[in-house]
Design an enzyme around this catalytic site. Structure first.
Site, PDB file in Angstrom:
ATOM      1  CE  LYS A   6       6.315   2.681 -18.213  1.00 28.54           C
ATOM      2  NZ  LYS A   6       7.142   3.250 -17.133  1.00 28.54           N
TER       3      LYS A   6
ATOM      4  CE  LYS B 169      11.467   4.143  -9.789  1.00 35.13           C
ATOM      5  NZ  LYS B 169      10.498   4.983 -10.478  1.00 35.13           N
TER       6      LYS B 169
ATOM      7  NE  ARG C  87       0.181  -2.994 -22.049  1.00 36.66           N
ATOM      8  CZ  ARG C  87      -0.677  -2.013 -21.807  1.00 36.66           C
ATOM      9  NH1 ARG C  87      -0.387  -0.793 -22.176  1.00 36.66           N
ATOM     10  NH2 ARG C  87      -1.818  -2.236 -21.216  1.00 36.66           N
TER      11      ARG C  87
ATOM     12  CD  GLU D  64      10.169   7.710  -7.814  1.00 36.29           C
ATOM     13  OE1 GLU D  64       9.101   7.400  -7.249  1.00 36.29           O
ATOM     14  OE2 GLU D  64      10.531   7.219  -8.893  1.00 36.29           O
TER      15      GLU D  64
ATOM     16  CD  GLU E 110       9.495   0.502  -9.597  1.00 37.66           C
ATOM     17  OE1 GLU E 110       8.528  -0.018 -10.159  1.00 37.66           O
ATOM     18  OE2 GLU E 110       9.714   1.724  -9.620  1.00 37.66           O
TER      19      GLU E 110
ATOM     20  CG  HIS F 228       9.052  10.568  16.865  1.00 34.09           C
ATOM     21  ND1 HIS F 228       8.916  11.058  18.134  1.00 34.09           N
ATOM     22  CD2 HIS F 228       9.542  11.583  16.113  1.00 34.09           C
ATOM     23  CE1 HIS F 228       9.293  12.331  18.148  1.00 34.09           C
ATOM     24  NE2 HIS F 228       9.687  12.672  16.935  1.00 34.09           N
TER      25      HIS F 228
ATOM     26  CD1 TRP G 135       1.316  -8.549 -14.926  1.00 31.98           C
ATOM     27  CD2 TRP G 135      -0.652  -7.953 -14.038  1.00 31.98           C
ATOM     28  NE1 TRP G 135       1.549  -8.048 -13.668  1.00 31.98           N
ATOM     29  CE2 TRP G 135       0.363  -7.679 -13.098  1.00 31.98           C
ATOM     30  CE3 TRP G 135      -1.963  -7.649 -13.689  1.00 31.98           C
ATOM     31  CZ2 TRP G 135       0.102  -7.120 -11.850  1.00 31.98           C
ATOM     32  CZ3 TRP G 135      -2.225  -7.098 -12.443  1.00 31.98           C
ATOM     33  CH2 TRP G 135      -1.192  -6.838 -11.534  1.00 31.98           C
TER      34      TRP G 135
ATOM     35  CG  ASN H  86      -5.793  -5.872 -22.476  1.00 33.18           C
ATOM     36  OD1 ASN H  86      -5.497  -7.055 -22.605  1.00 33.18           O
ATOM     37  ND2 ASN H  86      -5.092  -4.889 -23.013  1.00 33.18           N
ATOM     38  N   GLY H  87      -8.452  -6.154 -18.839  1.00 33.39           N
ATOM     39  CA  GLY H  87      -9.364  -5.565 -17.849  1.00 33.39           C
ATOM     40  C   GLY H  87      -9.992  -6.634 -16.979  1.00 33.39           C
TER      41      GLY H  87
ATOM     42  CB  CYS I 254      -3.713  -7.901 -20.496  1.00 31.62           C
ATOM     43  SG  CYS I 254      -4.106  -8.870 -19.044  1.00 31.62           S
TER      44      CYS I 254
HETATM   45  C1  F6R Z   1       7.109   3.018 -10.481  1.00 33.89           C
HETATM   46  C2  F6R Z   1       6.033   3.288 -11.422  1.00 33.89           C
HETATM   47  C3  F6R Z   1       4.651   3.239 -10.907  1.00 33.89           C
HETATM   48  C4  F6R Z   1       3.760   4.242 -11.670  1.00 33.89           C
HETATM   49  C5  F6R Z   1       2.305   4.082 -11.255  1.00 33.89           C
HETATM   50  C6  F6R Z   1       1.406   5.100 -11.933  1.00 33.89           C
HETATM   51  O1  F6R Z   1       8.364   3.162 -11.074  1.00 33.89           O
HETATM   52  O2  F6R Z   1       6.272   3.516 -12.567  1.00 33.89           O
HETATM   53  O3  F6R Z   1       4.590   3.460  -9.539  1.00 33.89           O
HETATM   54  O4  F6R Z   1       4.215   5.530 -11.405  1.00 33.89           O
HETATM   55  O5  F6R Z   1       1.860   2.795 -11.563  1.00 33.89           O
HETATM   56  O6  F6R Z   1       1.463   4.966 -13.308  1.00 33.89           O
HETATM   57  P1  F6R Z   1       1.028   6.143 -14.280  1.00 33.89           P
HETATM   58  O7  F6R Z   1       2.008   7.253 -14.100  1.00 33.89           O
HETATM   59  O8  F6R Z   1       1.056   5.545 -15.642  1.00 33.89           O
HETATM   60  O9  F6R Z   1      -0.346   6.568 -13.857  1.00 33.89           O
END
Ligand code: F6R
Length: 607
Positions: A602, A483, A27, A479, A486, A502, A74, A100-101, A2
């Site tokens: 985000k 990527k 976000r 990673e 997502e 395995h 959100w 928010n929250g 949010c």
């Molecule tokens: C994936 C991504 C998320 C963040 C995770 C932690 O591309 O960006 O997996 O890495 O939500 O976020 P931060 O780094 O803001 O604590």
């Protein structure tokens, strides 16, 4: 997650609120709304879907109010809908609230309020706050908000306006960011800095338990006891340009291309001729001999950077390192104590689980180091020491340049903490490679774009893909898989290459894409054997290696990508670039909303 914006001043509030919400779109959200007070009347409009839907509605209405709140939601409690979108209001429609929250005790409060005769219009936890304030309101909005927030449990940032107090915004923060922007004769409020950047760089960051009253002439900040606080005005050095796409079709691609520059930004000052200067580590270096264990705690991509950090730190310091997902950390009763160093890694510096882990570590008297991108964020302020990774504003939900600089930051910390363990020659060699890394990243971007796109052309047609590697390459594979998942919605799994036989080898079928990372010299032959196992079962192997190993891999893989030569220690920094590009192009070819993937946000400020 949010987003909150607020405005009070001489101008029409609606365009300012909408512009602020635009800057928070990255976000992630599913509905949006605004509330303004015009001629002592509260007006409220909200719509499910993207901001454009709300904007279209507002075009016809031409609100002139000069005080208002905006919100992007959100969904947590209740599906995305017009009713559940914020702002929410009290029974009489006189006051509006954005939040928010999460309010953890909302059900008990709702029951109490319903018993007292309040009617609810949504399924949200937020709405109880509006009714609680209504219950406590006796002409003084600040007092009513103080009373209401004293009844709430959870993490939240709220802002309130009321038609009975048309010259006032009241805001409160508990475990969710809220920032006051100071303009000329006008005041702004936002949950995230980008919303303020078009208007002001002067900000006050609220701390937990602080209430802000914004009025037409001034602002006041109160603590929980109602005492007035003198808070410092901080100057934000991010510029608005960072929030623009600069000709790239997506923020993600722009941010991938910014990596050489952000590496320079981070590395130039600490890299000296004879070593590393990292005053950010403060007394950690004096305390180092006593450290018996290092914990690295983070989520998602930041967690993946921590896996690489572990390998580097154990090599250089010889101190055992554990890496935890922040959401698991405090629930497993980790053996953290006063001789532990706990490193919290977070782009946003606001991730709820990582923040909770930091607080847990502090309770256990561990030393804490935040590796964080956002200056002034909660982790930045609460950790004992902080190393800023200087990646600049990252807008795409999928993290790229922040991950890159997390890796570079771990290299700095590992080399600094390992200075005593290294002979001069080894350190000098590593420093040489680290100094070269921004230019090497630049070269990688140029040489890898086309082959990455070709690799994506192959992968895009599949519903499943694998990423395999050993050692540092396995951490990087995790990673790479995240990527791809997502942003392209292709299911991808990362495996330690030696582990496939395995169980998972059963999933290898004719043509399935397997990205095999082969950047580590000491594991090269082992990887070649694992690749042969995959190809023998029909897997289509897309190899990724350093230029110096290309001749060994030719003929062993179906498609080969290579990055410029570097130290094996630093190979993940260059290796991540083609993985980012492959995901980007696969998502683009599949027409996915790259910068705002479905269901994601985000900055994850709820647990
Ligand atoms: C994936 C991504 C998320 C963040 C995770 C932690 O591309 O960006 O997996 O890495 O939500 O976020 P931060 O780094 O803001 O604590």
């Amino acid at each position: 997650m949010c987003g909150i914006v607020g405005y009070i001043g001489p101008k029409g509030a609606v365009p300012i609120l909408l512009e602020g919400l635009r800057k928070l779109e990255y976000r992630g959200y599913d509905s949006a709304g605004i509330a303004v007070i015009e001629e002592q009347k509260l007006l409220l409009r909200k719509s499910e879907g993207k901001l454009g839907v709300l904007e279209e509605r507002l075009k016809e209405e031409k609100f002139l109010g000069d005080i208002g709140l905006g919100h992007t939601r959100w969904a947590t409690h209740g599906k995305p809908s017009n009713e559940n979108a914020h702002p929410h209001h009290d029974c009489k429609g006189k006051l509006a609230i954005v939040h928010n929250g999460i309010i953890e005790n909302f059900q008990a409060i709702k029951k109490m309020l319903e018993d007292e005769g309040h009617s609810f219009f949504s399924e949200t936890d937020t709405e109880v706050i509006a009714h609680l304030i209504e219950k406590f309101y006796q002409g003084n909005l600040v007092k009513a908000v103080q009373k209401a927030t004293s009844k709430l449990e959870g993490s939240y940032a709220i802002a309130v306006i009321s038609q009975d107090n048309p010259d006032q915004i009241v805001a409160f923060r508990q475990d969710s960011p809220l920032i006051l922007g100071i303009g000329e004769q006008e005041l702004y409020l936002a949950s995230d800095i980008p919303a303020l950047l078009p208007y002001t760089r002067k900000v006050i960051i609220l701390d937990d338990g602080e209430l802000a009253e914004l009025n037409r002439k001034n602002y006041q900040i109160f603590d929980l006891q109602g005492n007035i606080l003198e808070k410092e005005i901080e100057e934000i050095d991010w510029d608005l340009e960072m929030a623009e796409k600069k000709g790239f079709p997506h923020y993600m691609l722009k941010e991938i291309h910014e990596q050489p520059d952000v590496l320079r930004q981070l590395l130039t000052t600490p890299l000296k001729d004879d070593g590393i200067d990292l005053p950010e580590l403060g007394s950690i270096l004096d305390f180092q001999k006593k450290i018996d264990r290092i914990f690295i705690v983070a989520c998602g991509t930041a967690y993946h950077s921590g896996l690489i950090g572990k390998a580097l730190l154990e090599k250089t310091t010889k101190i055992p390192v554990e890496v935890d997902m922040a959401s698991e950390f405090r629930y497993r009763s980790p053996l953290v104590g006063e001789n532990s160093l706990v490193i919290l890694v977070s782009q946003s510096g606001e991730t709820a689980d990582t923040l909770a882990a930091l607080r847990y570590a502090r309770e256990k008297k561990a030393k804490t180091l935040g590796i964080v991108n956002v200056q002034g964020s909660t982790i930045f302020r609460e950790a004992d020491y902080t190393l800023l990774i200087k990646a600049g504003l990252e807008i795409a939900v999928a993290s790229t340049k922040a991950y890159m600089n997390m890796l570079a930051a771990f290299n700095l910390v590992a080399l600094k903490m390992g200075e005593g363990e290294f002979n001069g020659e080894k350190l000098a060699e590593l420093l040489h490679f680290l100094r070269e890394i921004p230019a090497q990243a630049e070269k990688t971007l140029h040489k890898i774009e086309r082959p990455s796109r070709q690799a994506a052309e192959y992968i895009k047609n599949w519903d499943n893909a694998f990423f395999v590697g050993r050692g540092l390459d396995y951490s990087l594979a995790l990673e790479g898989a995240l990527k791809l998942k997502e942003i392209s919605y292709i299911h991808a799994e990362a495996y330690a290459a030696g582990e496939l036989k395995h169980g998972t080898l059963a999933l290898i079928e004719e043509g399935i894409p397997v990205v095999a990372l082969v950047t580590q010299e000491d594991l090269l032959e082992k990887m070649v054997s694992n690749i042969q196992e995959i190809r023998a079962r029909g897997g289509y192997v897309l190899g990724l290696t350093q230029d110096k190993f290309v001749s060994r891999l030719e003929g062993e893989v179906d498609f080969l990508l290579s990055i410029p030569n570097t130290s094996d220690f630093l190979a993940p920094l260059l290796g991540t670039i083609p993985l980012q590009m492959i995901s980007y192009y696969a998502a683009d070819l599949r027409d996915c909303p790259i910068d705002q993937p479905r269901n994601l946000a985000k900055s994850v400020t709820v647990e």
